[in-house]
Design a protein around this motif. Structure first.
Motif, PDB file in Angstrom:
ATOM      1  N   ASP A 173       0.825  -1.213   0.000  1.00  6.39           N
ATOM      2  CA  ASP A 173       0.000   0.000   0.000  1.00  6.39           C
ATOM      3  C   ASP A 173       0.861   1.264   0.000  1.00  6.39           C
ATOM      4  O   ASP A 173       0.325   2.374  -0.110  1.00  6.39           O
ATOM      5  CB  ASP A 173      -0.917   0.023   1.228  1.00  6.39           C
ATOM      6  CG  ASP A 173      -1.969  -1.064   1.204  1.00  6.39           C
ATOM      7  OD1 ASP A 173      -2.212  -1.676   2.270  1.00  6.39           O
ATOM      8  OD2 ASP A 173      -2.547  -1.309   0.129  1.00  6.39           O
ATOM      9  N   THR A 174       2.150   1.098   0.132  1.00  4.10           N
ATOM     10  CA  THR A 174       3.054   2.247   0.135  1.00  4.10           C
ATOM     11  C   THR A 174       2.981   2.997  -1.186  1.00  4.10           C
ATOM     12  O   THR A 174       3.157   2.415  -2.254  1.00  4.10           O
ATOM     13  CB  THR A 174       4.501   1.786   0.392  1.00  4.10           C
ATOM     14  OG1 THR A 174       4.587   1.232   1.710  1.00  4.10           O
ATOM     15  CG2 THR A 174       5.484   2.942   0.263  1.00  4.10           C
ATOM     16  N   ALA A 175       2.679   4.280  -1.104  1.00  2.55           N
ATOM     17  CA  ALA A 175       2.510   5.105  -2.306  1.00  2.55           C
ATOM     18  C   ALA A 175       2.207   6.534  -1.877  1.00  2.55           C
ATOM     19  O   ALA A 175       1.946   6.806  -0.704  1.00  2.55           O
ATOM     20  CB  ALA A 175       1.374   4.585  -3.171  1.00  2.55           C
ATOM     21  N   VAL A 176       2.242   7.413  -2.860  1.00  8.38           N
ATOM     22  CA  VAL A 176       1.677   8.748  -2.664  1.00  8.38           C
ATOM     23  C   VAL A 176       0.198   8.666  -3.022  1.00  8.38           C
ATOM     24  O   VAL A 176      -0.147   8.179  -4.104  1.00  8.38           O
ATOM     25  CB  VAL A 176       2.387   9.799  -3.527  1.00  8.38           C
ATOM     26  CG1 VAL A 176       1.720  11.166  -3.347  1.00  8.38           C
ATOM     27  CG2 VAL A 176       3.863   9.887  -3.164  1.00  8.38           C
ATOM     28  N   TYR A 177      -0.635   9.129  -2.128  1.00  5.67           N
ATOM     29  CA  TYR A 177      -2.080   9.073  -2.333  1.00  5.67           C
ATOM     30  C   TYR A 177      -2.585  10.452  -2.742  1.00  5.67           C
ATOM     31  O   TYR A 177      -2.290  11.459  -2.083  1.00  5.67           O
ATOM     32  CB  TYR A 177      -2.771   8.609  -1.058  1.00  5.67           C
ATOM     33  CG  TYR A 177      -2.646   7.128  -0.829  1.00  5.67           C
ATOM     34  CD1 TYR A 177      -1.415   6.563  -0.489  1.00  5.67           C
ATOM     35  CD2 TYR A 177      -3.737   6.267  -0.977  1.00  5.67           C
ATOM     36  CE1 TYR A 177      -1.273   5.194  -0.309  1.00  5.67           C
ATOM     37  CE2 TYR A 177      -3.610   4.898  -0.781  1.00  5.67           C
ATOM     38  CZ  TYR A 177      -2.375   4.369  -0.455  1.00  5.67           C
ATOM     39  OH  TYR A 177      -2.254   3.010  -0.275  1.00  5.67           O
TER      40      TYR A 177
END
Length: 125
Positions: A88-92
Motif C-alpha cells: 500500500d506504500t505510495a503517494v495518495y
C-alpha cells in the motif's frame, strides 16, 4: 483546490485515515476519488464516491480494507485504510470531477480534472 493530508509511516496491519479538504467548489456536486502512485509505477485507482447518490467503488486491491466517505457540509473527503500492507506504500492523491461519473469511467484518472498535491503513505513490514 484540493488539499490531502493524513499520510505517514506506519507498520503493516495498522490503520490510517486520509483526508482531502476541498475549497472553492460546490463539493456536493463532485465525484471524488483517491488514487495512488508507487515509485516507478503509474497512478492507479483506489476508491471513488459520487456526490449525486454516494455510490462507491473500490479497487480489488483494497476492497474489504478501505472505506471512502465524504462530509459534504465540511467539504472533506476521507479514506479509511485498515490492515495496511507494504504494497500500500505510495503517494495518495485525491481527485475531483464536477458531475456524475458513470461507473465505467469512475476509475480512470483521465476522468478527473482536479487533483490534490498528494500525501505519502509508507507501510513498513
Amino acid at each position: 483546490q484540493l488539499q490531502a493530508c493524513g499520510g505517514g509511516l506506519v507498520q503493516a496491519g495498522d490503520s490510517l485515515r486520509l483526508s482531502c479538504a476541498a475549497s472553492g467548489v460546490a463539493f456536493r456536486a463532485y465525484t471524488m476519488a483517491w488514487f495512488r502512485q508507487a515509485p516507478g509505477k503509474e497512478r492507479v485507482f483506489v476508491a471513488a464516491i459520487r456526490g449525486s447518490d454516494a455510490t462507491t467503488r473500490y479497487a480489488d486491491s483494497v476492497k474489504g480494507r478501505a472505506m471512502i466517505s465524504r462530509d459534504n457540509p465540511k467539504n472533506t473527503l476521507y479514506l479509511q485504510m485498515n490492515s495496511l500492507k507494504p504494497e500500500d506504500t505510495a503517494v495518495y492523491y485525491c481527485a475531483a470531477y464536477r458531475g456524475h461519473l458513470i461507473i465505467s469511467t469512475i476509475s480512470r484518472p483521465l476522468s478527473y480534472n482536479y487533483w490534490g498535491q498528494g500525501t505519502q503513505v509508507t507501510v513498513s513490514s
